[in-house]
Design an enzyme around this catalytic site. Sequence first.
Site, mmCIF file in Angstrom:
data_model
loop_
_atom_site.group_PDB
_atom_site.id
_atom_site.type_symbol
_atom_site.label_atom_id
_atom_site.label_comp_id
_atom_site.label_asym_id
_atom_site.label_seq_id
_atom_site.Cartn_x
_atom_site.Cartn_y
_atom_site.Cartn_z
ATOM 1 N N CYS A 42 71.788 31.193 51.101
ATOM 2 C CA CYS A 42 72.643 31.398 52.010
ATOM 3 C C CYS A 42 72.179 31.516 53.534
ATOM 4 O O CYS A 42 70.961 31.794 53.773
ATOM 5 C CB CYS A 42 73.434 32.623 51.856
ATOM 6 S SG CYS A 42 74.966 33.002 52.654
ATOM 7 N N HIS A 43 73.018 31.215 54.462
ATOM 8 C CA HIS A 43 72.568 31.305 55.811
ATOM 9 C C HIS A 43 72.125 32.540 56.332
ATOM 10 O O HIS A 43 71.190 32.976 57.083
ATOM 11 C CB HIS A 43 73.606 30.747 56.798
ATOM 12 C CG HIS A 43 72.934 30.223 58.043
ATOM 13 N ND1 HIS A 43 72.850 28.911 58.572
ATOM 14 C CD2 HIS A 43 72.314 30.723 59.207
ATOM 15 C CE1 HIS A 43 72.266 28.447 59.404
ATOM 16 N NE2 HIS A 43 71.976 29.595 60.153
ATOM 17 N N THR A 44 72.626 33.572 55.424
ATOM 18 C CA THR A 44 72.146 35.044 55.832
ATOM 19 C C THR A 44 70.900 35.040 55.369
ATOM 20 O O THR A 44 70.205 36.092 56.130
ATOM 21 C CB THR A 44 73.219 35.922 55.044
ATOM 22 O OG1 THR A 44 74.406 35.710 55.436
ATOM 23 C CG2 THR A 44 72.918 37.298 55.255
ATOM 24 N N HIS A 63 70.941 36.449 47.486
ATOM 25 C CA HIS A 63 72.109 37.465 47.111
ATOM 26 C C HIS A 63 73.265 36.733 46.604
ATOM 27 O O HIS A 63 74.167 37.426 45.886
ATOM 28 C CB HIS A 63 72.436 38.363 48.489
ATOM 29 C CG HIS A 63 72.982 37.333 49.509
ATOM 30 N ND1 HIS A 63 72.064 36.564 50.399
ATOM 31 C CD2 HIS A 63 74.086 36.955 49.903
ATOM 32 C CE1 HIS A 63 72.933 35.955 51.204
ATOM 33 N NE2 HIS A 63 73.951 36.164 51.046
ATOM 34 N N GLU A 64 73.317 35.476 46.688
ATOM 35 C CA GLU A 64 74.547 34.785 45.899
ATOM 36 C C GLU A 64 74.110 34.746 44.654
ATOM 37 O O GLU A 64 73.705 33.278 44.365
ATOM 38 C CB GLU A 64 74.728 33.638 46.935
ATOM 39 C CG GLU A 64 75.345 33.720 48.195
ATOM 40 C CD GLU A 64 76.049 32.241 48.804
ATOM 41 O OE1 GLU A 64 76.540 32.230 49.613
ATOM 42 O OE2 GLU A 64 75.289 31.207 48.374
ATOM 43 N N CYS A 93 82.700 52.917 46.531
ATOM 44 C CA CYS A 93 82.434 53.900 45.971
ATOM 45 C C CYS A 93 83.386 54.872 45.314
ATOM 46 O O CYS A 93 83.495 55.598 44.426
ATOM 47 C CB CYS A 93 81.999 54.992 47.202
ATOM 48 S SG CYS A 93 83.382 55.362 48.332
ATOM 49 N N CYS A 96 85.659 57.410 49.452
ATOM 50 C CA CYS A 96 85.744 57.412 51.062
ATOM 51 C C CYS A 96 87.116 57.184 51.422
ATOM 52 O O CYS A 96 88.016 56.864 50.628
ATOM 53 C CB CYS A 96 84.636 56.272 51.497
ATOM 54 S SG CYS A 96 85.477 54.605 51.490
ATOM 55 N N CYS A 99 88.685 53.892 50.356
ATOM 56 C CA CYS A 99 89.158 53.822 48.938
ATOM 57 C C CYS A 99 90.275 54.708 48.479
ATOM 58 O O CYS A 99 91.028 54.402 47.848
ATOM 59 C CB CYS A 99 87.878 54.339 48.174
ATOM 60 S SG CYS A 99 86.400 52.909 48.119
ATOM 61 N N CYS A 107 85.561 49.638 51.779
ATOM 62 C CA CYS A 107 84.946 50.897 51.486
ATOM 63 C C CYS A 107 83.788 50.963 52.730
ATOM 64 O O CYS A 107 83.066 50.203 52.826
ATOM 65 C CB CYS A 107 84.232 50.619 50.278
ATOM 66 S SG CYS A 107 83.325 52.030 49.532
ATOM 67 N N ARG A 111 77.386 50.769 47.500
ATOM 68 C CA ARG A 111 76.290 51.308 47.044
ATOM 69 C C ARG A 111 74.960 50.171 46.472
ATOM 70 O O ARG A 111 75.553 49.245 46.260
ATOM 71 C CB ARG A 111 76.603 52.206 45.625
ATOM 72 C CG ARG A 111 77.477 53.417 45.879
ATOM 73 C CD ARG A 111 76.844 54.269 46.748
ATOM 74 N NE ARG A 111 77.723 55.219 47.242
ATOM 75 C CZ ARG A 111 78.087 56.584 46.542
ATOM 76 N NH1 ARG A 111 77.422 56.933 45.359
ATOM 77 N NH2 ARG A 111 79.047 57.473 47.165
ATOM 78 N N CYS A 162 79.076 35.595 47.643
ATOM 79 C CA CYS A 162 78.897 35.607 49.394
ATOM 80 C C CYS A 162 79.753 34.397 49.955
ATOM 81 O O CYS A 162 80.885 34.854 50.138
ATOM 82 C CB CYS A 162 77.303 35.866 49.745
ATOM 83 S SG CYS A 162 77.528 35.923 51.615
ATOM 84 N N ARG A 356 75.174 23.685 49.878
ATOM 85 C CA ARG A 356 74.526 24.742 49.213
ATOM 86 C C ARG A 356 73.609 24.153 48.393
ATOM 87 O O ARG A 356 73.749 23.344 47.481
ATOM 88 C CB ARG A 356 75.510 25.652 48.513
ATOM 89 C CG ARG A 356 76.103 26.928 49.176
ATOM 90 C CD ARG A 356 74.975 27.809 49.585
ATOM 91 N NE ARG A 356 75.794 28.960 50.153
ATOM 92 C CZ ARG A 356 76.144 29.302 51.482
ATOM 93 N NH1 ARG A 356 75.988 28.291 52.331
ATOM 94 N NH2 ARG A 356 76.839 30.267 51.739
#
Length: 361
Positions: A42-44, A63-64, A93, A96, A99, A107, A111, A162, A356
Amino acid sequence: MAQEVRGVIAPGRNQPVRIDTVLVPDPGPGEAVVAIQACGVCHTDLHYREGGITDEFPFLLGHEAAGVVESVGEGVTDVAPGDFVILNWRAVCGRCRACRRGRPWYCFDTRNAGQKMTLTDGTVLAPALGIGAFAEKTLVAAGQCTKVDPAVSPQAAGLLGCGVMAGIGAALNTGDVGRGDTVAVIGCGGVGDAAIAGARLAGAAKIIAVDIDDRKLATARTMGATHTVDSRTADPVEAIRELTDGFGADVVIEAVGRPETYKQAFYARDLAGTVVLVGVPTPDMTLELPLLDVFGRGGALKSSWYGDCLPSRDFPMLVDLHLQGRLDLDRFVSETIALDEVEKAFERMQRGDVLRSVVVL
């Protein structure tokens, strides 16, 4: 006992990534270890490598991802060893104010795993988006694991973690695209194409893709775009208006993240239409608009965070749509690569050669 696995490390700002040995602890309370099967580039991840997100180097990128739960810690009940899961970076969570008000997709206290993964010399790693999945195994909060139908291929499923979710959600959740709507998408990379696919799922009557790359416009048509605009040679605002009987689109999704393209989106929408910003700007960018135009054009200006998704709701639904043949997730996978090919995949990404690249382990 901690396990030793191979992972892709970004050692410092703008430095090439490298493969290194990562120590993955046994899961503690509320945590899970996941054996990664596939992870999209991913570009992130490139932003992390360039130091564009934080300077907490070294990073464990990726992360994907999709994979199989290997073990869980005390108190984990929603997933179990052997479950096929997509990883998410929004483990809500449940406590909050968002939520409690029934808006868990906003959220404010998501976490991540409490324990840290490290290099063999004890150097603490910062996992990208709290995941770090360019690795054979990773440690996450159990809430970051969303169980889905294992009939889907890992390389297709992981992309929902993502970019594809961000785009589809920008259309379905944030933009609230409805049957018969006209939709324009500015920027036809992975997220933009996913927004096009989302608009198609929602029943949009006209979907206009805008980009400066002929290859991306051609791909956008395969994703569901009914019309394309090459903004190198045409004013996209005027072109979108011409294609919508002079009115502008009901929903315009900006998937670039630049002030210039945001202004195009703002003026290309119909009166009382909606602009959705899903492209990620850099910290130095600013936007100036006449306040009278903001007032006079009405409608809504929205930002889409992760497609305003709720992973436990949206991931299984989109996987089911894929398995029914109604959402072609495989089309987003340009190539599959090995773990040691991530740096070359970044280069292809920057040239616009791929939608991708997906690491398969």
